[in-house]
Design an enzyme around this catalytic site. Structure first.
Site, short mmCIF file in Angstrom:
data_model
loop_
_atom_site.label_atom_id
_atom_site.label_comp_id
_atom_site.label_asym_id
_atom_site.label_seq_id
_atom_site.Cartn_x
_atom_site.Cartn_y
_atom_site.Cartn_z
N HIS A 5 46.26 -10.55 8.20
CA HIS A 5 46.52 -9.61 9.09
C HIS A 5 47.36 -8.37 8.00
O HIS A 5 47.63 -8.58 6.79
CB HIS A 5 48.22 -10.00 9.67
CG HIS A 5 48.52 -9.33 10.47
ND1 HIS A 5 48.07 -8.46 11.57
CD2 HIS A 5 49.65 -8.55 10.00
CE1 HIS A 5 48.94 -7.40 11.95
NE2 HIS A 5 50.24 -7.56 10.98
N VAL A 29 8.95 6.56 32.04
CA VAL A 29 8.72 7.26 31.94
C VAL A 29 7.36 7.17 31.89
O VAL A 29 6.35 5.88 31.74
CB VAL A 29 8.59 7.89 30.33
CG1 VAL A 29 8.09 9.02 29.94
CG2 VAL A 29 10.53 8.03 30.26
N GLY A 70 0.65 -1.05 0.34
CA GLY A 70 -0.13 -0.25 0.12
C GLY A 70 0.85 1.31 -0.26
O GLY A 70 -0.54 2.38 -0.55
N ARG A 71 2.08 0.98 -0.24
CA ARG A 71 3.08 2.48 0.84
C ARG A 71 3.17 2.86 -1.20
O ARG A 71 3.78 2.11 -1.89
CB ARG A 71 4.16 2.74 0.85
CG ARG A 71 4.86 1.93 2.37
CD ARG A 71 6.14 1.72 2.28
NE ARG A 71 6.27 1.17 3.98
CZ ARG A 71 5.81 2.19 5.46
NH1 ARG A 71 6.55 2.99 5.41
NH2 ARG A 71 6.26 1.41 6.53
N LYS A 77 21.16 3.85 8.71
CA LYS A 77 22.18 3.37 8.38
C LYS A 77 23.33 4.83 7.64
O LYS A 77 23.59 4.77 7.88
CB LYS A 77 22.69 2.18 7.58
CG LYS A 77 22.73 1.27 8.38
CD LYS A 77 21.87 0.21 9.38
CE LYS A 77 22.07 0.88 10.51
NZ LYS A 77 20.87 0.22 11.80
P1 NAI Z 1 13.77 -2.59 21.93
O1 NAI Z 1 12.24 -3.53 22.69
O2 NAI Z 1 14.79 -2.93 21.84
O3 NAI Z 1 13.67 -1.78 23.49
C1 NAI Z 1 12.46 -0.73 24.41
C2 NAI Z 1 13.26 -0.82 25.15
O4 NAI Z 1 12.51 0.08 25.74
C3 NAI Z 1 13.32 -1.35 26.42
O5 NAI Z 1 14.63 -1.29 26.93
C4 NAI Z 1 12.02 -0.93 27.85
O6 NAI Z 1 13.00 -1.41 28.59
C5 NAI Z 1 12.24 0.59 27.90
N1 NAI Z 1 10.60 1.00 28.13
C6 NAI Z 1 9.63 0.97 27.72
N2 NAI Z 1 8.97 1.40 28.16
C7 NAI Z 1 9.31 1.99 29.45
C8 NAI Z 1 9.02 3.83 30.09
N3 NAI Z 1 7.87 3.80 29.87
N4 NAI Z 1 9.98 4.50 30.27
C9 NAI Z 1 11.11 3.78 30.35
N5 NAI Z 1 12.26 2.85 29.34
C10 NAI Z 1 10.90 1.88 28.96
O7 NAI Z 1 12.39 -1.49 21.21
P2 NAI Z 1 13.07 -0.72 20.13
O8 NAI Z 1 14.60 0.04 20.24
O9 NAI Z 1 11.75 0.69 20.40
O10 NAI Z 1 12.99 -0.98 19.04
C11 NAI Z 1 11.96 -1.92 18.64
C12 NAI Z 1 12.31 -3.80 17.32
O11 NAI Z 1 12.91 -3.15 16.37
C13 NAI Z 1 12.94 -4.41 18.12
O12 NAI Z 1 12.54 -5.70 18.49
C14 NAI Z 1 14.10 -3.77 17.84
O13 NAI Z 1 15.26 -5.28 17.76
C15 NAI Z 1 14.03 -3.64 16.27
N6 NAI Z 1 15.50 -2.93 15.41
C16 NAI Z 1 16.15 -3.92 15.23
C17 NAI Z 1 17.78 -3.35 14.35
C18 NAI Z 1 18.87 -3.70 14.54
O14 NAI Z 1 19.21 -4.68 14.18
N7 NAI Z 1 19.73 -2.90 14.45
C19 NAI Z 1 17.12 -1.64 14.56
C20 NAI Z 1 15.67 -0.87 14.76
C21 NAI Z 1 14.82 -2.18 14.93
#
Ligand code: NAI
Length: 460
Positions: free
Chosen positions: A439, A233, A34-35, A51
Site C-alpha cells: 500500500h 465506410v 530488408g528494412r 508508445k
Molecule cells: P482491429 O482488427 O483491431 O480493428 C479493426 C476494426 O475496423 C474492427 O472493429 C472492424 O469492425 C472495423 N471495420 C472494418 N471495416 C470497416 C468499415 N468498412 N467501416 C467501419 N469500420 C470497419 O484492427 P487494427 O486496429 O487495425 O489493428 C490491427 C492489428 O494490430 C490487431 O490485430 C491489433 O491487435 C494489432 N495491434 C495491437 C496493438 C496493441 O496490442 N496495443 C497496437 C496496435 C495494433
C-alpha cells in the site's frame, strides 16, 4: 554460399527473439531483414513509436489539465511537433540499435535484403544464396484496407503514415474502432485534432468484454473523441486539400469532410515475394500461413510464427512462438499457452485483458462469479487523477479458479500480469486475495477484485 542451422526471415519481435533463442541453444543462425533497421513493424512503425507519441501527448494533456491542480504553474504549454517527431525517432533508433547489438552479441548474421525461397532449404537474399537445415518465417503483417479506399500515406494513411504526419491535422476520421484506431485517435485528440471514429460494429473493440468496451467508449467520449457506430465506410475520395468519407448507417448514406483519414481496419499476413506458395507452402482460408501445433508449415523444415500465422496479431504472442519454435528445432519441447495471452490498449486509462470474457463464459455454459473493484476506492489512483475505471475478475463458480480478468485504469497493462502468472499456476481468486499487496499501489485494486469474488472487497 553459406550454411546455417537456422535462417529466420524477418527481424520483428517474433523473428529476432527466435534467432536469439536459436543461437542460445547452440544453433548457427542468420536473420534476414530488408528494412534498413532491425525490429520490424513493432519497433519501426508500430508498438514503440506509438508508445512514444502516446507518452508525449499524455504529458501534454497532464501539463494542460492537471499541472495547475498540483500547484505546478507553467505558462501556456505549446507543442513543437517536429521536436516530438525527433523524440519519437530517437526512441525508435535506440531500440533498433539495441536489437543490432543483441544479434552481434549472440553471433547471429544479419543478411540484408528481402528473402525469397529457392527451395525448402535455400533462400536467396539480394542475389546471394544461403542454405539452412531449418527456416523460420517471421515476416509479420501489413495493413489491410477496404474497397474504394486507396492508401497514399499522405492524406489517407495507415498507422505508419499516422505516426509520421508532417503537422497536427485539424480533423481526422478514423475507420475502425480497434486497437490502432483508438491509440492513434487518442494521440491526435490530445494534441488538438477533432477526431471522429467510424466503426462497423455497434460497439468499439470487438471481442473485448462488453462491460469494459462500453465503459472504455464512455471514457474516450468524455475525452473528446466522437464515435459513429454501426456504420460502414464505403468510400474515401481525396480533393486537393481534404478527403471525403462516405459511410452508410441504417441505410442512410452520409458524407463527411476531413483533413486526414486513418485506415485501421485490421492487418493481413505479409508474405509477398517470399515464393513460399511456389515451393509448396499452404495458406488457411484467411490467408495466413498454415502450420501445425509445432509451427511446422506444410513444407518440411519450414516453420512460421507471429502475425503471418493464425492467432492474435500481438508482438508478445510472436515472441513466445519465436522462443518455442527455436526449442522445437533444437529437439526440445517448445510450448505456448494460448489461453493466457494478455491484450493491452495503451490509451489513458489503459485497458487490459486476459482469459475469457463474460460473453465467452456465458456462451460456453460455464458457471462463473464476478469480483469487481473500482479505482475510485484506490488511494494511489485518486492521487494521480486516475480514479476512473475498474478491475473485473471472473472466477469459476465452483472451484474459484480464475478464468479471466478485464480492467480499465492506471497501469492496467502492467497490472494484468499478476493475473497472467496466477492463471499459469491455476490459481484461485482467493490465492490473490490472500496475498499481501503493498500500500499504496494500483495493484491493491486487483486484490480487492479478488476479495470481491469471496466475502467482499474492503474499500468498496
Ligand atoms: P482491429 O482488427 O483491431 O480493428 C479493426 C476494426 O475496423 C474492427 O472493429 C472492424 O469492425 C472495423 N471495420 C472494418 N471495416 C470497416 C468499415 N468498412 N467501416 C467501419 N469500420 C470497419 O484492427 P487494427 O486496429 O487495425 O489493428 C490491427 C492489428 O494490430 C490487431 O490485430 C491489433 O491487435 C494489432 N495491434 C495491437 C496493438 C496493441 O496490442 N496495443 C497496437 C496496435 C495494433
Amino acid at each position: 554460399m553459406t550454411n546455417y542451422d537456422v535462417i529466420v526471415i524477418g527481424s520483428g519481435p517474433g523473428g529476432y527473439v527466435s534467432a536469439i533463442r536459436c543461437a542460445q541453444l547452440g544453433l548457427k543462425t542468420a536473420i534476414v531483414e530488408g528494412r534498413d533497421t532491425l525490429g520490424g513493424t513493432c519497433l519501426n512503425v508500430g508498438c514503440i513509436p506509438s508508445k512514444a507519441l502516446l507518452h508525449a501527448s499524455h504529458s501534454y494533456h497532464e501539463a494542460t489539465h492537471n499541472f495547475e491542480k498540483m500547484g505546478l504553474i507553467t505558462s501556456n504549454p505549446k507543442i513543437d511537433f517536429n521536436k516530438m517527431q525527433n523524440y519519437k525517432n530517437d526512441v525508435i533508433s535506440q531500440n533498433t540499435k539495441g536489437i543490432e547489438f543483441l544479434l552481434k552479441k549472440n553471433k547471429i548474421d544479419w543478411l540484408k535484403g528481402w528473402a525469397k525461397f529457392v527451395n525448402k532449404n535455400r533462400v536467396s537474399v539480394d542475389e546471394k544464396i544461403y542454405d539452412a537445415k531449418n527456416i523460420v518465417i517471421a515476416s509479420g503483417s501489413e495493413p489491410s484496407s477496404i474497397p474504394n479506399v486507396e492508401i497514399d500515406e499522405n492524406r489517407i494513411v495507415t498507422s505508419t503514415g499516422a505516426l509520421s504526419l508532417s503537422k497536427i491535422p485539424k480533423s481526422m476520421i478514423v475507420i475502425g474502432a480497434g486497437v490502432i484506431g483508438l491509440e492513434m485517435g487518442s494521440i491526435y485528440s490530445r494534441l488538438g485534432t477533432d477526431v471522429t471514429i467510424i466503426e462497423y460494429m455497434d460497439h468499439i473493440t470487438p471481442g473485448m468484454d462488453m462491460e469494459i468496451s462500453k465503459n472504455f467508449q464512455r471514457v474516450l467520449k468524455k475525452q473528446g473523441l466522437k464515435f459513429i457506430l454501426g456504420a460502414a465506410v464505403e468510400a474515401v475520395k481525396c480533393t486537393k486539400t481534404k478527403a471525403n468519407v462516405t459511410y452508410k448507417k441504417s441505410d442512410v448514406v452520409t458524407k463527411l469532410e476531413t483533413e486526414i483519414v486513418l485506415v485501421s481496419t485490421g492487418r493481413k499476413p505479409f508474405i509477398d515475394g517470399l515464393n513460399f506458395l511456389e515451393i509448396g507452402g499452404e495458406l488457411t482460408d484467411n490467408g495466413q500461413i498454415k502450420t501445425d501445433k509445432k509451427w511446422q508449415t506444410s513444407v518440411d523444415g519450414i516453420y512460421a510464427i507471429g502475425d503471418a500465422i493464425s492467432g492474435p496479431m500481438l508482438a508478445h504472442k510472436a515472441e513466445d512462438e519465436g522462443m518455442a519454435v527455436a526449442e522445437v528445432i533444437s529437439g526440445k519441447h517448445g510450448h505456448v499457452n494460448y489461453e493466457v495471452i494478455p491484450g493491452v490498449i495503451y490509451t489513458t486509462p489503459e485497458v487490459a485483458n486476459v482469459g475469457k470474457t463474460e460473453e465467452e463464459l456465458k456462451s460456453a455454459g460455464i458457471k462463473y462469479k464476478v469480483g469487481k473493484f473500482s479505482f475510485m476506492g484506490n488511494g494511489r489512483a485518486k492521487a494521480v487523477f486516475q480514479g476512473e475505471g475498474f478491475v473485473k475478475i471472473l472466477a469459476d463458480a465452483n472451484t474459484d479458479r480464475i478464468l479471466g480478468c478485464h480492467l480499465i485504469g492506471p497501469a492496467a497493462g502492467d497490472l494484468i500480469h499478476e493475473i497472467c502468472v496466477a492463471m499459469e499456476f491455476g490459481a484461485s481468486a482467493q490465492d490473490i486475495a490472500m496475498t499481501c499487496h503493498a500500500h499504496p499501489t494500483f495493484s491493491e485494486a486487483i486484490r480487492e477484485a479478488a476479495l470481491a469474488c469471496g466475502d467482499g472487497a474492503i474499500h468498496a
